[in-house]
Scaffold this motif. Structure first.
Motif, PDB file in Angstrom:
ATOM      1  N   HIS A  67       0.823  -1.213   0.000  1.00  0.00           N
ATOM      2  CA  HIS A  67       0.000   0.000   0.000  1.00  0.00           C
ATOM      3  C   HIS A  67       0.860   1.266   0.000  1.00  0.00           C
ATOM      4  O   HIS A  67       0.533   2.239  -0.699  1.00  0.00           O
ATOM      5  N   ALA A  68       1.946   1.255   0.756  1.00  0.00           N
ATOM      6  CA  ALA A  68       2.838   2.413   0.779  1.00  0.00           C
ATOM      7  C   ALA A  68       3.491   2.608  -0.591  1.00  0.00           C
ATOM      8  O   ALA A  68       3.577   3.735  -1.097  1.00  0.00           O
ATOM      9  N   ALA A  69       3.928   1.514  -1.205  1.00  0.00           N
ATOM     10  CA  ALA A  69       4.542   1.596  -2.529  1.00  0.00           C
ATOM     11  C   ALA A  69       3.522   2.033  -3.584  1.00  0.00           C
ATOM     12  O   ALA A  69       3.845   2.817  -4.481  1.00  0.00           O
ATOM     13  N   ALA A  70       2.297   1.559  -3.474  1.00  0.00           N
ATOM     14  CA  ALA A  70       1.252   1.949  -4.425  1.00  0.00           C
ATOM     15  C   ALA A  70       0.950   3.441  -4.331  1.00  0.00           C
ATOM     16  O   ALA A  70       0.671   4.091  -5.344  1.00  0.00           O
ATOM     17  N   THR A  71       1.024   3.988  -3.127  1.00  0.00           N
ATOM     18  CA  THR A  71       0.822   5.428  -2.963  1.00  0.00           C
ATOM     19  C   THR A  71       1.907   6.200  -3.712  1.00  0.00           C
ATOM     20  O   THR A  71       1.622   7.164  -4.424  1.00  0.00           O
ATOM     21  N   ALA A  72       3.153   5.757  -3.556  1.00  0.00           N
ATOM     22  CA  ALA A  72       4.255   6.408  -4.271  1.00  0.00           C
ATOM     23  C   ALA A  72       4.078   6.261  -5.779  1.00  0.00           C
ATOM     24  O   ALA A  72       4.307   7.216  -6.529  1.00  0.00           O
ATOM     25  N   ALA A  73       3.657   5.088  -6.224  1.00  0.00           N
ATOM     26  CA  ALA A  73       3.454   4.859  -7.662  1.00  0.00           C
ATOM     27  C   ALA A  73       2.339   5.739  -8.203  1.00  0.00           C
ATOM     28  O   ALA A  73       2.454   6.297  -9.300  1.00  0.00           O
ATOM     29  N   THR A  74       1.271   5.881  -7.443  1.00  0.00           N
ATOM     30  CA  THR A  74       0.149   6.722  -7.865  1.00  0.00           C
ATOM     31  C   THR A  74       0.594   8.168  -8.049  1.00  0.00           C
ATOM     32  O   THR A  74       0.159   8.856  -8.979  1.00  0.00           O
ATOM     33  N   LEU A  75       1.480   8.624  -7.183  1.00  0.00           N
ATOM     34  CA  LEU A  75       1.998   9.992  -7.263  1.00  0.00           C
ATOM     35  C   LEU A  75       3.191  10.104  -8.214  1.00  0.00           C
ATOM     36  O   LEU A  75       3.748  11.186  -8.385  1.00  0.00           O
ATOM     37  N   ASP A  76       3.593   8.970  -8.807  1.00  0.00           N
ATOM     38  CA  ASP A  76       4.741   8.887  -9.713  1.00  0.00           C
ATOM     39  C   ASP A  76       6.022   9.394  -9.044  1.00  0.00           C
ATOM     40  O   ASP A  76       6.805  10.131  -9.650  1.00  0.00           O
ATOM     41  N   LEU A  77       6.210   8.998  -7.789  1.00  0.00           N
ATOM     42  CA  LEU A  77       7.414   9.356  -7.038  1.00  0.00           C
ATOM     43  C   LEU A  77       8.306   8.128  -6.891  1.00  0.00           C
ATOM     44  O   LEU A  77       7.844   7.077  -6.445  1.00  0.00           O
ATOM     45  N   PRO A  78       9.571   8.236  -7.262  1.00  0.00           N
ATOM     46  CA  PRO A  78      10.466   7.090  -7.108  1.00  0.00           C
ATOM     47  C   PRO A  78      10.773   6.834  -5.637  1.00  0.00           C
ATOM     48  O   PRO A  78      10.921   7.765  -4.846  1.00  0.00           O
ATOM     49  N   LEU A  79      10.834   5.556  -5.290  1.00  0.00           N
ATOM     50  CA  LEU A  79      11.240   5.173  -3.930  1.00  0.00           C
ATOM     51  C   LEU A  79      12.728   4.849  -3.978  1.00  0.00           C
ATOM     52  O   LEU A  79      13.136   3.740  -4.309  1.00  0.00           O
ATOM     53  N   ASN A  80      13.518   5.827  -3.670  1.00  0.00           N
ATOM     54  CA  ASN A  80      14.963   5.683  -3.643  1.00  0.00           C
ATOM     55  C   ASN A  80      15.453   6.615  -2.543  1.00  0.00           C
ATOM     56  O   ASN A  80      15.320   7.842  -2.659  1.00  0.00           O
ATOM     57  N   ASN A  81      15.995   6.054  -1.486  1.00  0.00           N
ATOM     58  CA  ASN A  81      16.426   6.861  -0.344  1.00  0.00           C
ATOM     59  C   ASN A  81      17.447   7.928  -0.730  1.00  0.00           C
ATOM     60  O   ASN A  81      17.502   8.987  -0.113  1.00  0.00           O
ATOM     61  N   ASN A  82      18.249   7.667  -1.759  1.00  0.00           N
ATOM     62  CA  ASN A  82      19.253   8.642  -2.180  1.00  0.00           C
ATOM     63  C   ASN A  82      18.640   9.846  -2.886  1.00  0.00           C
ATOM     64  O   ASN A  82      19.182  10.940  -2.827  1.00  0.00           O
ATOM     65  N   LEU A  83      17.521   9.643  -3.547  1.00  0.00           N
ATOM     66  CA  LEU A  83      16.863  10.759  -4.247  1.00  0.00           C
ATOM     67  C   LEU A  83      16.012  11.600  -3.301  1.00  0.00           C
ATOM     68  O   LEU A  83      15.881  12.806  -3.483  1.00  0.00           O
ATOM     69  N   GLY A  84      15.383  10.959  -2.337  1.00  0.00           N
ATOM     70  CA  GLY A  84      14.642  11.684  -1.312  1.00  0.00           C
ATOM     71  C   GLY A  84      13.260  12.191  -1.704  1.00  0.00           C
ATOM     72  O   GLY A  84      12.717  13.059  -1.035  1.00  0.00           O
TER      73      GLY A  84
END
Length: 106
Positions: A67-84
């Motif tokens: 669910h957390a990853a789907a939220t990021a995908a919906t907002l088109d935000l990459p999940l990468n700790n280095n990018l922030g």
């Protein structure tokens, strides 16, 4: 086996399932393909890398990671700790006593 025992058995199986196993399901991959198109495989790989590198996220309920990853995908935000841009953050749910993951924007 009665209905209640079957439901409880399925819940225990899901709780013990790793995020990797959960994200290998066809329905999960299909959902991310709907949200991200061709970027879905790379996104799922980044989610699994984040989970693998964090002991608390490894213990988190795979459904909460989804669910957390789907939220990021919906907002088109990459999940990468280095990018922030966005993060998967583990926390202990005091009500259920389970380790969960939640989405946090960077």
């Amino acid at each position: 086996m009665n209905k209640l025992n079957k439901v409880m058995s399925e819940q225990v199986t899901t709780a013990r399932q790793s995020a990797k196993d959960f994200f290998e399901r066809g329905s999960v991959r299909q959902k991310f393909e709907e949200l991200l198109g061709k970027k879905a495989p790379a996104f799922i790989t980044s989610v699994l890398q984040i989970v693998a590198s964090n002991e608390l996220l490894k213990r988190a309920d795979p459904t909460s990671v989804y669910h957390a990853a789907a939220t990021a995908a919906t907002l088109d935000l990459p999940l990468n700790n280095n990018l922030g841009f966005a993060y998967l953050v583990p926390y202990n749910d005091k009500k259920s006593g389970r380790q969960l993951a939640q989405f946090q924007i960077g």
